[in-house]
Every structure is written in structure tokens, then in C-alpha cells.
Design an enzyme around this catalytic site. Structure first.
Site, PDB file in Angstrom:
ATOM      1  N   ARG A   1      51.392  47.681  35.960  1.00 31.50           N
ATOM      2  CA  ARG A   1      51.592  48.013  37.370  1.00 31.50           C
ATOM      3  C   ARG A   1      53.040  48.421  37.652  1.00 31.50           C
ATOM      4  O   ARG A   1      53.300  49.345  38.410  1.00 31.50           O
ATOM      5  CB  ARG A   1      51.215  46.813  38.245  1.00 31.50           C
ATOM      6  CG  ARG A   1      51.264  47.093  39.737  1.00 31.50           C
ATOM      7  CD  ARG A   1      50.847  45.887  40.551  1.00 31.50           C
ATOM      8  NE  ARG A   1      51.765  44.771  40.369  1.00 31.50           N
ATOM      9  CZ  ARG A   1      51.399  43.575  39.918  1.00 31.50           C
ATOM     10  NH1 ARG A   1      50.141  43.352  39.595  1.00 31.50           N
ATOM     11  NH2 ARG A   1      52.278  42.594  39.786  1.00 31.50           N
TER      12      ARG A   1
ATOM     13  N   THR B   1      52.708  37.542  28.747  1.00 28.45           N
ATOM     14  CA  THR B   1      52.153  38.605  29.571  1.00 28.45           C
ATOM     15  C   THR B   1      51.979  39.853  28.723  1.00 28.45           C
ATOM     16  O   THR B   1      52.854  40.175  27.912  1.00 28.45           O
ATOM     17  CB  THR B   1      53.064  38.932  30.771  1.00 28.45           C
ATOM     18  OG1 THR B   1      52.645  40.165  31.365  1.00 28.45           O
ATOM     19  CG2 THR B   1      54.521  39.066  30.359  1.00 28.45           C
TER      20      THR B   1
ATOM     21  N   ASP C   1      52.190  42.822  29.693  1.00 31.64           N
ATOM     22  CA  ASP C   1      53.004  43.941  30.185  1.00 31.64           C
ATOM     23  C   ASP C   1      54.348  44.069  29.480  1.00 31.64           C
ATOM     24  O   ASP C   1      54.997  45.116  29.570  1.00 31.64           O
ATOM     25  CB  ASP C   1      53.242  43.799  31.693  1.00 31.64           C
ATOM     26  CG  ASP C   1      51.984  44.043  32.511  1.00 31.64           C
ATOM     27  OD1 ASP C   1      51.036  44.652  31.972  1.00 31.64           O
ATOM     28  OD2 ASP C   1      51.937  43.612  33.676  1.00 31.64           O
TER      29      ASP C   1
ATOM     30  N   ASP D   1      57.048  36.560  35.181  1.00 31.13           N
ATOM     31  CA  ASP D   1      58.174  36.344  36.077  1.00 31.13           C
ATOM     32  C   ASP D   1      57.815  35.489  37.286  1.00 31.13           C
ATOM     33  O   ASP D   1      58.633  34.686  37.750  1.00 31.13           O
ATOM     34  CB  ASP D   1      58.770  37.678  36.524  1.00 31.13           C
ATOM     35  CG  ASP D   1      57.740  38.620  37.143  1.00 31.13           C
ATOM     36  OD1 ASP D   1      56.554  38.254  37.227  1.00 31.13           O
ATOM     37  OD2 ASP D   1      58.138  39.728  37.539  1.00 31.13           O
TER      38      ASP D   1
ATOM     39  N   ARG E   1      46.762  31.912  40.145  1.00 37.72           N
ATOM     40  CA  ARG E   1      47.944  32.090  40.985  1.00 37.72           C
ATOM     41  C   ARG E   1      47.790  31.172  42.189  1.00 37.72           C
ATOM     42  O   ARG E   1      46.775  31.213  42.880  1.00 37.72           O
ATOM     43  CB  ARG E   1      48.094  33.549  41.403  1.00 37.72           C
ATOM     44  CG  ARG E   1      48.451  34.456  40.238  1.00 37.72           C
ATOM     45  CD  ARG E   1      48.550  35.919  40.668  1.00 37.72           C
ATOM     46  NE  ARG E   1      49.097  36.754  39.597  1.00 37.72           N
ATOM     47  CZ  ARG E   1      48.385  37.321  38.641  1.00 37.72           C
ATOM     48  NH1 ARG E   1      47.082  37.142  38.620  1.00 37.72           N
ATOM     49  NH2 ARG E   1      48.960  38.055  37.719  1.00 37.72           N
TER      50      ARG E   1
ATOM     51  N   ASP F   1      57.194  42.875  30.277  1.00 41.16           N
ATOM     52  CA  ASP F   1      58.188  43.249  31.283  1.00 41.16           C
ATOM     53  C   ASP F   1      59.164  42.129  31.626  1.00 41.16           C
ATOM     54  O   ASP F   1      59.753  42.112  32.711  1.00 41.16           O
ATOM     55  CB  ASP F   1      57.476  43.714  32.565  1.00 41.16           C
ATOM     56  CG  ASP F   1      56.557  42.645  33.152  1.00 41.16           C
ATOM     57  OD1 ASP F   1      56.309  41.623  32.476  1.00 41.16           O
ATOM     58  OD2 ASP F   1      56.084  42.836  34.282  1.00 41.16           O
TER      59      ASP F   1
ATOM     60  N   GLY G   1      48.476  36.181  34.943  1.00 43.15           N
ATOM     61  CA  GLY G   1      47.451  36.851  34.150  1.00 43.15           C
ATOM     62  C   GLY G   1      47.358  36.276  32.749  1.00 43.15           C
ATOM     63  O   GLY G   1      48.374  35.954  32.137  1.00 43.15           O
TER      64      GLY G   1
END
Length: 328
Positions: free
Chosen positions: A176, A130, A132, A107, A76, A134, A15
Site C-alpha cells: 500500500r 510484515t 511489505d 510499524d 488490530r 517497509d 497483518g
């Protein structure tokens, strides 16, 4: 400098995130500073497989530091998941003369890079990009700060409407598998409740929280919901459940969606991208490989791909407690 590296490749994968262009710029200009050729690959791993690339000079990346998205595009690649796809990518790098790679992404990008590096002995450094946030091994990922600011600005505007019409708004944000955006934006925007994947608070607690807000005299409320929250199937189901059980509330849903990925990166993200990517180039020239660079306690540090992918970046649960207190 330990290893003779003459050409470094760079790509963005997964992303997109605000600050990726600042990261690309930093790689290209660090390469120019150290008199190393820089090659950019379009569409991530797929571009490596297809040989879709360009030579990047210090001047070719001018005026991109403040642009959102990524000039190298992102994708991707299912082909790269196969041994045949990775073999094509390695052949492409050899033909072009790329000696090492800087991978900007999350990741999934790092997993692909780790496998590829081990199979073909190509030095790889990962840079976490990213929204996120994360990724273990860094306090902040490129794009997270900008996404937070976008969400905060949106919630502030929605609250104006909520207050004007005595409404309850469920606002879904990205995340997510991780609730960093929801938790921090929820606290920053003064949300009455925050729902995240890491904490299953349950429907009963949500109803009781909203009832308590109503009893305290609040005529409008904001509930920030991470898209990966486990309470309901989706945010619309949550809204329907509240409408059925608390008919006094006029319930609305807003899904912020991909607007969180866009926009000009914040100063923090531009600076973070610059710091991480200069260090990534220097690490490659010093013979390092199979690590990601991150910001820990305001210092640039490295974490092995293996360790970074096994560990999880945990949320600050203290913020949940603070949120409960401040939503009184």
C-alpha cells in the site's frame, strides 16, 4: 543478566506474515533455554487487554516452524489506541506476572509498544514481521522473502498464459505504501514495466513503454503494479486506460491479494525469525527496552523505536534502472 525478568510475553499483531510461527517458536524456546516463563497472547494487543493468553513451553511450539500464519492469531486493536485500553493491558500483564514483551509485527505494532512501554515502564522489544518490508532498521522483515517467492511463482504461471494468447497482464501485488514486493518481483520475473508508490512514472510513460515493447516484436507483456501505485485510482482503471489508448492489446488484470500472505515460510524467513527472536529474548534479559531488532549487513543490530519509526526504508532505485534496461 542486568534485570530480573522471570516471565516474557509474546504476541503477533497487524497483518500476518509467513515466518511468524517460526518467530513465536524461537521466543518460546529461547525462554526455555534461559529458564524464563513464556506467555503467548492471542490476537495481539486485544488479547493483552482481555487477558486471552496461554503458557508456552518448548514442546508446545513443536512442528510450527514451517506453518504459515500465526498460531497466536493477529488483530488490530482500536481499544489499545486509548489510554483506558492500555491501562487494562498493563493491569492484565501485572496480574499474570509478565515482566517484558516481545512484539512481532510492523510499524503500527511498534508505535503501540513504544507508547505502552513509556507509560507503564514495561520493557518491550520489537521484531519486524510484515511482507511489505517497509520497516527501517532492517534489510529484511519476516515474511517478505516468502511473499516474493509466492509472487514470482504466480507471475511465471501468468506469463505462460500471456504468451499463449498474446495478452497484456496487469498484476497487482501488495504494498500500500511501499513498492518492495512489486520492484523485486518485477525484476525477478522479467516484467516489462513496474509501477510503485515511490515513483510516479505517469500514464504517458506507461503507454510509451508498451508501444516500444510492441514495436520490438513482443506479443505479450507483464506489468507489475503495487497496490499503492499513484498513477491511477486502481489497477482496473489502468487496464481500461490502456485498452482505450492501445486497442491492439488484449488486456487482463490479476490481483494476487492475500495469497501473498499465506504459505509455508521460506528457509530465509525461518532462519531470520529464529535469529531475531532469540536476540530479542536475550536483549530483554540484558535490560534493553524500546528497541527493535533487525538484520543489517547480515548482522543482528538494534534500532530505537523512535528512530525506526521516523526513518523510512528506501527502495533500491538502481533496480528501476536495471528493469528499464532488461525490458528492452
Amino acid at each position: 543478566m542486568a534485570r530480573e525478568i522471570q516471565t516474557i510475553g509474546v504476541m503477533t499483531s497487524g497483518g500476518d506474515a509467513p515466518g511468524m510461527n517460526a518467530a513465536i517458536r524461537a521466543v518460546a524456546r529461547a525462554c526455555a533455554y534461559y529458564n524464563v516463563k513464556c506467555v503467548g497472547f492471542y490476537r495481539g494487543f486485544q488479547g493483552m487487554i482481555e487477558g486471552d493468553h496461554c503458557v508456552m513451553s518448548a514442546r508446545s511450539v513443536r512442528n510450527i516452524i514451517g506453518r504459515g500464519g500465526t498460531i497466536l492469531k493477529s488483530a488490530r486493536s482500536e481499544d489499545f489506541r486509548t489510554p483506558e485500553g492500555r491501562k487494562k493491558a498493563a493491569k492484565c500483564l501485572k496480574e499474570i506476572g509478565v515482566d517484558a514483551m516481545v512484539l512481532i509485527g510492523g510499524d503500527g505494532t511498534f508505535r503501540g509498544g513504544e507508547i505502552f512501554s513509556k507509560e507503564y515502564d514495561i520493557p518491550v522489544i520489537g521484531v519486524p514481521g510484515t511482507i511489505d518490508n517497509d520497516i527501517a532498521g532492517t534489510n529484511y522483515t519476516i515474511g517478505y522473502d516468502t511473499a516474493l517467492n509466492t509472487v514470482i511463482e504466480s507471475i511465471d504461471k501468468i506469463r505462460d498464459t500471456a504468451s499463449s494468447h498474446d495478452r497484456l497482464f496487469f498484476i497487482e501485488v501488495m504494498g500500500r505504501d511501499a513498492g518492495f514486493i512489486a520492484l523485486n518481483s518485477g525484476v525477478g520475473a522479467g516484467a516489462e514495466e513496474i509501477l510503485i508508490p515511490e515513483e510516479d512514472l505517469g500514464l504517458d510513460r506507461l503507454l510509451e513503454s508498451l508501444k516500444r515493447s510492441k514495436r520490438s516484436g513482443k506479443s505479450s507483456s507483464i506489468v507489475v503494479v503495487s497496490e499503492g501505485d499513484k498513477i491511477g485510482k486502481n489497477v482496473y482503471q489502468l487496464a481500461d486506460y490502456v485498452t482505450e489508448n492501445l486497442p491492439d492489446y488484449d488486456v487482463r488484470v490479476t490481483v494476487l491479494g492475500h495469497m501473498q500472505r499465506g504459505g509455508s515460510p521460506s528457509c530465509f524467513d525461518r532462519t531470520l525469525a529464529s535469529r531475531l527472536c532469540v536476540k530479542a529474548v536475550e536483549l530483554l534479559l540484558d535490560g534493553e527496552k524500546n528497541v527493535m531488532v533487525g538484520l543489517l549487513d547480515n548482522k543482528i543490530k538494534t534500532t530505537s523505536f523512535e528512530k525506526g519509526l521516523q526513518e523510512t526504508h528506501e527502495i533500491n532505485k538502481e533496480l528501476l534502472r536495471i528493469s528499464d534496461i532488461l525490458s528492452t
